[in-house]
Design a protein around this motif. Structure first.
Motif, mmCIF file in Angstrom:
data_model
loop_
_atom_site.group_PDB
_atom_site.id
_atom_site.type_symbol
_atom_site.label_atom_id
_atom_site.label_comp_id
_atom_site.label_asym_id
_atom_site.label_seq_id
_atom_site.Cartn_x
_atom_site.Cartn_y
_atom_site.Cartn_z
ATOM 1 N N ILE A 108 19.407 7.242 10.799
ATOM 2 C CA ILE A 108 19.144 8.338 9.707
ATOM 3 C C ILE A 108 19.981 9.710 9.996
ATOM 4 O O ILE A 108 20.630 10.337 9.046
ATOM 5 C CB ILE A 108 17.471 8.699 9.828
ATOM 6 N N ALA A 109 20.062 10.040 11.385
ATOM 7 C CA ALA A 109 20.850 11.273 11.812
ATOM 8 C C ALA A 109 22.566 11.003 11.517
ATOM 9 O O ALA A 109 22.951 12.028 10.883
ATOM 10 C CB ALA A 109 20.768 11.290 13.377
ATOM 11 N N ILE A 110 22.771 9.980 11.502
ATOM 12 C CA ILE A 110 24.252 9.606 11.258
ATOM 13 C C ILE A 110 24.306 9.844 9.944
ATOM 14 O O ILE A 110 25.246 10.475 9.345
ATOM 15 C CB ILE A 110 24.714 8.174 11.551
ATOM 16 N N ARG A 111 23.769 9.118 8.994
ATOM 17 C CA ARG A 111 23.367 9.379 7.235
ATOM 18 C C ARG A 111 23.452 10.756 6.751
ATOM 19 O O ARG A 111 23.841 11.231 5.912
ATOM 20 C CB ARG A 111 22.460 8.458 6.830
ATOM 21 N N MET A 112 22.613 11.643 7.810
ATOM 22 C CA MET A 112 22.549 12.935 7.512
ATOM 23 C C MET A 112 23.833 13.810 7.632
ATOM 24 O O MET A 112 23.640 14.915 6.951
ATOM 25 C CB MET A 112 21.378 13.519 8.427
ATOM 26 N N GLY A 113 24.624 13.305 8.417
ATOM 27 C CA GLY A 113 25.745 14.067 8.866
ATOM 28 C C GLY A 113 25.967 14.517 10.006
ATOM 29 O O GLY A 113 26.663 15.273 10.196
ATOM 30 N N GLY A 114 24.899 14.305 10.847
ATOM 31 C CA GLY A 114 24.630 15.141 11.984
ATOM 32 C C GLY A 114 25.965 14.939 13.055
ATOM 33 O O GLY A 114 26.466 13.726 13.038
ATOM 34 N N VAL A 141 8.970 10.822 8.378
ATOM 35 C CA VAL A 141 9.724 9.598 7.741
ATOM 36 C C VAL A 141 8.990 8.145 8.481
ATOM 37 O O VAL A 141 8.761 8.338 9.708
ATOM 38 C CB VAL A 141 11.151 9.736 8.391
ATOM 39 N N TYR A 142 8.840 7.639 7.488
ATOM 40 C CA TYR A 142 8.181 6.308 7.892
ATOM 41 C C TYR A 142 8.989 5.152 6.759
ATOM 42 O O TYR A 142 9.408 5.437 5.966
ATOM 43 C CB TYR A 142 6.867 6.232 7.268
ATOM 44 N N LEU A 143 8.927 3.700 7.642
ATOM 45 C CA LEU A 143 9.614 3.050 7.057
ATOM 46 C C LEU A 143 8.690 2.246 5.935
ATOM 47 O O LEU A 143 7.483 2.481 6.322
ATOM 48 C CB LEU A 143 9.818 1.741 8.343
ATOM 49 N N VAL A 170 0.778 -1.066 -0.147
ATOM 50 C CA VAL A 170 0.143 0.123 0.099
ATOM 51 C C VAL A 170 0.735 1.259 0.064
ATOM 52 O O VAL A 170 0.618 2.327 -0.758
ATOM 53 C CB VAL A 170 -0.902 0.177 1.317
ATOM 54 N N ASN A 171 1.928 1.439 0.946
ATOM 55 C CA ASN A 171 2.792 2.496 0.986
ATOM 56 C C ASN A 171 3.401 2.686 -0.460
ATOM 57 O O ASN A 171 3.717 3.952 -0.941
ATOM 58 C CB ASN A 171 3.872 2.237 2.097
ATOM 59 N N ILE A 172 4.027 1.973 -1.002
ATOM 60 C CA ILE A 172 4.567 2.050 -2.330
ATOM 61 C C ILE A 172 3.784 2.707 -3.313
ATOM 62 O O ILE A 172 4.442 3.606 -4.091
ATOM 63 C CB ILE A 172 5.138 0.651 -2.629
ATOM 64 N N LYS A 173 2.598 2.843 -3.216
ATOM 65 C CA LYS A 173 1.646 3.411 -4.186
ATOM 66 C C LYS A 173 1.728 4.801 -4.124
ATOM 67 O O LYS A 173 1.478 5.356 -4.977
ATOM 68 C CB LYS A 173 0.449 2.733 -4.203
ATOM 69 N N HIS A 174 2.136 5.205 -2.779
ATOM 70 C CA HIS A 174 1.987 6.858 -2.572
ATOM 71 C C HIS A 174 3.020 7.430 -3.437
ATOM 72 O O HIS A 174 3.030 8.725 -3.791
ATOM 73 C CB HIS A 174 2.205 7.066 -1.119
ATOM 74 N N ARG A 175 4.266 6.668 -3.694
ATOM 75 C CA ARG A 175 5.503 7.484 -4.313
ATOM 76 C C ARG A 175 5.841 8.632 -3.909
ATOM 77 O O ARG A 175 6.112 9.682 -4.213
ATOM 78 C CB ARG A 175 5.018 7.605 -5.821
ATOM 79 N N ASP A 176 5.867 8.378 -2.402
ATOM 80 C CA ASP A 176 6.516 9.597 -1.744
ATOM 81 C C ASP A 176 8.018 9.782 -1.824
ATOM 82 O O ASP A 176 8.649 8.732 -2.122
ATOM 83 C CB ASP A 176 6.126 9.302 0.035
ATOM 84 N N ARG A 177 8.687 10.713 -1.563
ATOM 85 C CA ARG A 177 9.974 10.982 -1.686
ATOM 86 C C ARG A 177 10.805 10.339 -0.707
ATOM 87 O O ARG A 177 10.136 9.805 0.293
ATOM 88 C CB ARG A 177 10.123 12.622 -1.192
ATOM 89 N N ASN A 178 12.268 10.100 -0.979
ATOM 90 C CA ASN A 178 12.942 9.143 -0.460
ATOM 91 C C ASN A 178 13.688 9.878 0.873
ATOM 92 O O ASN A 178 13.932 11.140 0.863
ATOM 93 C CB ASN A 178 13.872 8.529 -1.284
ATOM 94 N N VAL A 212 9.803 8.262 2.687
ATOM 95 C CA VAL A 212 9.758 6.780 2.960
ATOM 96 C C VAL A 212 11.444 6.225 3.019
ATOM 97 O O VAL A 212 12.388 6.684 2.422
ATOM 98 C CB VAL A 212 9.206 6.098 1.737
ATOM 99 N N ALA A 213 11.524 5.159 4.067
ATOM 100 C CA ALA A 213 12.814 4.576 4.129
ATOM 101 C C ALA A 213 12.415 3.023 3.957
ATOM 102 O O ALA A 213 11.652 2.706 4.147
ATOM 103 C CB ALA A 213 13.445 5.027 5.491
ATOM 104 N N SER A 214 13.756 2.393 3.985
ATOM 105 C CA SER A 214 13.655 0.790 3.782
ATOM 106 C C SER A 214 14.803 0.518 4.574
ATOM 107 O O SER A 214 15.883 0.959 4.829
ATOM 108 C CB SER A 214 13.580 0.529 2.459
ATOM 109 N N ASN A 215 14.366 -1.014 5.202
ATOM 110 C CA ASN A 215 15.609 -1.681 5.631
ATOM 111 C C ASN A 215 16.081 -2.633 5.022
ATOM 112 O O ASN A 215 16.907 -3.580 5.540
ATOM 113 C CB ASN A 215 15.253 -1.991 7.296
ATOM 114 N N ARG A 216 15.715 -2.766 3.474
ATOM 115 C CA ARG A 216 16.317 -3.586 2.787
ATOM 116 C C ARG A 216 17.623 -3.045 1.951
ATOM 117 O O ARG A 216 17.399 -2.126 1.479
ATOM 118 C CB ARG A 216 15.496 -4.097 2.172
ATOM 119 N N SER A 217 18.707 -3.704 2.083
ATOM 120 C CA SER A 217 19.873 -2.967 1.678
ATOM 121 C C SER A 217 19.800 -2.627 0.116
ATOM 122 O O SER A 217 20.540 -1.789 -0.397
ATOM 123 C CB SER A 217 21.146 -3.973 1.778
ATOM 124 N N GLU A 218 18.970 -3.569 -0.577
ATOM 125 C CA GLU A 218 18.853 -3.325 -2.108
ATOM 126 C C GLU A 218 17.867 -1.934 -2.253
ATOM 127 O O GLU A 218 17.785 -1.616 -3.578
ATOM 128 C CB GLU A 218 18.472 -4.372 -2.930
#
Length: 438
Positions: free
Chosen positions: A330-336, A287-289, A196-204, A306-312
């Motif tokens: 996410i905060a680490i990846r943001m560069g915080g 932000v949602y998984l 269902v969530n993938i149909k929203h095509r929300d930004r990543n 949207v975020a995902s916990n699948r590496s691909e």
């Protein structure tokens, strides 16, 4: 044939690092080698047996049959044992698959080398063996594999055989086993939410990665200690990114402050829907998984990522099992930098569940039960916690270790002591780090 000499020579050829560790290792007491009814060796360790006393080969077949997945390219397995289940796994392995076998009990491994011909295991081209008495090394290698696959097979007797000094990794393996069962039980809901969530095509969420380099980020959780300092967040607004867990959203808003972002990863509709009830029209980035509650996601009309916990997948993150650990990643990846924890008790401070105003609304104090654990508090006191919270603490500490150039501050002012953090009150953080950054 001398089994020890044969195995040790194969080990020298195929795994020289492991060979160096075990070649001169003396035999230790505490392990009793016995023959099963079918004539196959097993070990008695204290009060339990490493393999069946009757037919370890048949036991191994049943174990692997229940665990094996031919669709996974990489499979991690903890527990070598005497290798019966490893042989069975290798009999089933597909040409494109790789099996990673981890073992922390190096004394037991040495015993296996003396009692079992494991040439098939040591020489198999699709098997990678990781044996070490270095807990940090085994944990790191296991973590690297789990970034590539969520598939971890755990051989329970081998976990029981982990020496007491490695209690931390033993605990995490036991918790992972329970967590996999939970994921399996919720698999249909996770899949439904994702579709269902993938149909929203929300930004990543990856749009934010690297955009806050060397900027303070405050990770706001709903632990009971949030009551002590949530009013101080007003002094941080505009100077640090305020990133709240969904459960902390209402307690923070009650102070008159809007967080800059909030996050939800839980798949359960009833729980997460309450977190945004009455707030659906707010303009705070959400932000949602991908597998989070589709009902909650659809109900929110503000900006969504949207975020995902699948590496691909794009925007892949490590969730760590909780919303706070996901926000940390996410905060680490943001560069915080620094990254500051508030409300991250990881324990039942004052025997309380959550901060006032959280959507859970518990009235009673926490009731201590035999499944709970004890943990060191920030002031050296002993606090009660549960298995889930303790696993998140260990995950946070491991994640911190991988970021030597980032300053982590625990400004929770209560709860568990988090290794790798500076522990100071939020008002001091504001003076030394927040105001200094502007």
């Amino acid at each position: 044939m001398n089994v020890w000499l044969h195995n040790i020579e194969l080990l020298r050829l195929h795994y020289p690092d492991i060979y160096t560790k075990v070649k001169d290792m003396p035999l230790l007491n505490g392990y009793e080698i016995l023959s099963s009814r079918e004539g196959h060796p097993t070990a008695k360790i204290g009060s339990f047996y490493l393999h069946s006393r009757y037919n370890p080969i048949q036991e191994a077949k049943k174990f692997i049959e229940a665990q094996w997945n031919e669709d996974e390219k990489e499979i991690a397995l903890y527990g070598l044992g005497f290798g019966y289940h490893i042989v069975e796994a290798l009999e089933r392995i597909q040409p494109e698959q790789t099996l990673y076998v981890f073992e922390l009990n190096i004394q037991l491994f040495s015993l296996v080398l003396r009692n079992m011909d494991i040439e098939y295991i040591l020489t198999h081209p699709q098997l990678r063996l990781i044996v070490s008495d270095n807990q940090a090394h085994v944990a790191r290698c296991l973590h690297e594999r789990l970034l590539q696959t969520n598939r971890l097979i755990i051989y329970p007797p081998s976990v029981r055989a982990i020496p007491e000094r490695y209690e931390r990794l033993k605990f995490l393996l036991e918790f992972w086993d329970k967590r996999l069962l939970q994921v399996k039980n919720h698999a249909p809901l996770l899949q439904e939410n994702s579709e269902v969530n993938i149909k929203h095509r929300d930004r990543n969420v990856s749009e934010f990665f690297g955009k806050y380099k060397d900027k303070p980020i405050i990770v706001i959780s709903a632990g009971p200690s949030l009551n002590k300092n949530k009013h101080l967040l007003a002094q941080c607004k505009g100077k640090a990114l305020l990133f709240a867990a969904g459960s902390a959203l209402k307690p923070v808003l009650a102070t008159g402050i809007q967080p800059d972002m909030f996050c939800i990863i839980d798949a359960i509709h009833r729980t997460t829907r309450k977190q945004i009830e009455g707030l659906e029209g707010m303009d705070i980035p959400f932000v949602y998984l991908k597998t989070a509650s589709a009902v909650t996601v659809e109900a929110y009309h503000g900006p969504r990522f949207v975020a995902s916990n699948r590496s691909e997948d794009d925007g892949a993150i490590e969730t760590g099992g909780s919303v706070a650990t996901a926000i940390l990643d996410i905060a680490i990846r943001m560069g915080g930098n620094p990254i500051i924890f508030v409300g991250q008790d990881l324990a039942f401070t004052n025997n309380e569940h959550h901060a006032d105003g959280s959507m859970y609304g518990e009235e009673e104090k926490v009731k201590i039960n035999p499944t709970m654990k004890q943990v060191r508090g920030q002031n050296g006191e002993t606090l009660w916690t549960n298995i889930g919270l303790l696993s998140y603490k260990y995950w946070i500490e491991e994640r911190i270790q991988r970021e030597p150039n980032v300053t982590f501050i625990n400004a929770t002012e209560g709860g568990a002591y988090i290794e790798g953090c500076i522990h100071i009150p939020l008002y001091e953080v504001i003076k030394k780090y927040i105001n200094k950054s502007t």
